[in-house]
Design an enzyme around this catalytic site. Structure first.
Site, PDB file in Angstrom:
ATOM      1  N   LYS A  78       2.286   4.382   9.220  1.00  0.00           N
ATOM      2  CA  LYS A  78       1.329   4.786   8.184  1.00  0.00           C
ATOM      3  C   LYS A  78       1.932   5.910   7.340  1.00  0.00           C
ATOM      4  CE  LYS A  78      -3.029   5.103   9.247  1.00  0.00           C
ATOM      5  NZ  LYS A  78      -4.288   5.499   9.935  1.00  0.00           N
TER       6      LYS A  78
HETATM    7  C1  E4P Z   1      -7.326   5.258   8.295  1.00  0.00           C
HETATM    8  O1  E4P Z   1      -6.178   5.124   7.870  1.00  0.00           O
HETATM    9  C2  E4P Z   1      -7.860   6.584   8.597  1.00  0.00           C
HETATM   10  O2  E4P Z   1      -7.005   7.125   9.535  1.00  0.00           O
HETATM   11  C3  E4P Z   1      -9.237   6.642   9.187  1.00  0.00           C
HETATM   12  O3  E4P Z   1      -9.828   5.391   9.300  1.00  0.00           O
HETATM   13  C4  E4P Z   1     -10.116   7.650   8.497  1.00  0.00           C
HETATM   14  O4  E4P Z   1     -11.388   7.589   9.063  1.00  0.00           O
HETATM   15  P1  E4P Z   1     -12.433   8.795   9.015  1.00  0.00           P
HETATM   16  O5  E4P Z   1     -12.846   8.980   7.596  1.00  0.00           O
HETATM   17  O6  E4P Z   1     -13.531   8.326   9.881  1.00  0.00           O
HETATM   18  O7  E4P Z   1     -11.739  10.001   9.569  1.00  0.00           O
END
Ligand code: E4P
Length: 220
Positions: free
Chosen positions: A85
């Site tokens: 990522k």
């Molecule tokens: C995805 O890439 C993110 O890490 C994640 O889903 C963010 O989620 P949140 O807004 O619940 O922290």
């Protein structure tokens, strides 16, 4: 359609992987930091408990392109199939392009705009993660973002997948799937909400009552 759990909680993954049809696990730095455990050891433990064809995602911490690429290589040395990522920033896009040239699959993350996410797809990201609830919380339209991004990717970069992320309610998740998202990640709490309708328990109690009233037992 790929369904992921967004967590680094090994016990939760173990419990829910036995129940839900998950393709794998996504994490981010905040999620891993919550468990106060070294990223590599958590990823190794998650990999060991999931089926071999599962997919794991972990995010680079570095902010400079070269350092991001080095972290990606370091993580992939431990988890060979890891999807890396990378935040979709100037530096992140540079890193995504370099990682694509190295045949390393990436997910463009921290996506708050359709154009921003689309650049990640054009740069070669295998997945793009729009943040539905965070956009909604800003007064924006998270599902609208997903719908636009899905259309752009489908038209111009069909090899990339929109992996919708950041949810607080099952309704948000369903709307993304209806918008055509090929992948979704939800935290365990939201995943559980799909199965928490009290009417289901009431229905089962009634079956039990009717069966035991007739046969005096609750087995066939
Ligand atoms: C995805 O890439 C993110 O890490 C994640 O889903 C963010 O989620 P949140 O807004 O619940 O922290």
């Amino acid at each position: 359609m790929e369904f992921y759990l967004d967590t680094a909680d090994v016990a939760e993954v173990k419990r829910l992987a036995a129940v839900l049809p998950i393709k794998g696990v996504t994490t981010n730095p905040s999620i891993v930091a919550r468990g106060k455990r070294d990223m590599v050891s958590v990823l190794q433990e998650l990999a060991s408990l999931l089926p071999a064809d599962s997919t794991l995602f972990a995010q680079v911490i570095a902010r400079e392109p070269q350092a991001m690429v080095e972290e990606a290589l370091k993580l992939r040395a431990v988890i060979p199939d890891l999807v890396v990522k990378v935040p979709v920033t100037h530096n992140g896009l540079t890193a995504i392009k370099q990682l694509t040239q190295l045949n390393i699959p990436t997910l463009g993350t921290a996506v708050y705009g359709a154009g921003q996410g689309f650049f990640a797809a054009l740069a070669g990201a295998s997945y793009i993660a729009p943040y539905v609830n965070r956009v909604d919380s800003q007064g924006g339209d998270g599902i609208g973002l997903v719908t636009e991004l899905q259309k752009l990717v489908g038209l111009h970069c069909p090899a990339s997948k929109v992996l919708a992320a950041s949810f607080r309610t099952p309704r948000q998740v369903l709307d993304c799937m209806l918008a055509g998202c090929q992948a979704i990640t939800v935290d365990p709490q939201v995943a559980e909400m799909f199965l928490l309708d009290p009417a289901v328990d009431d229905a089962l109690k009634r079956f039990d009552h009717d069966w035991s009233a007739a046969f005096g037992t609750l087995v066939l």
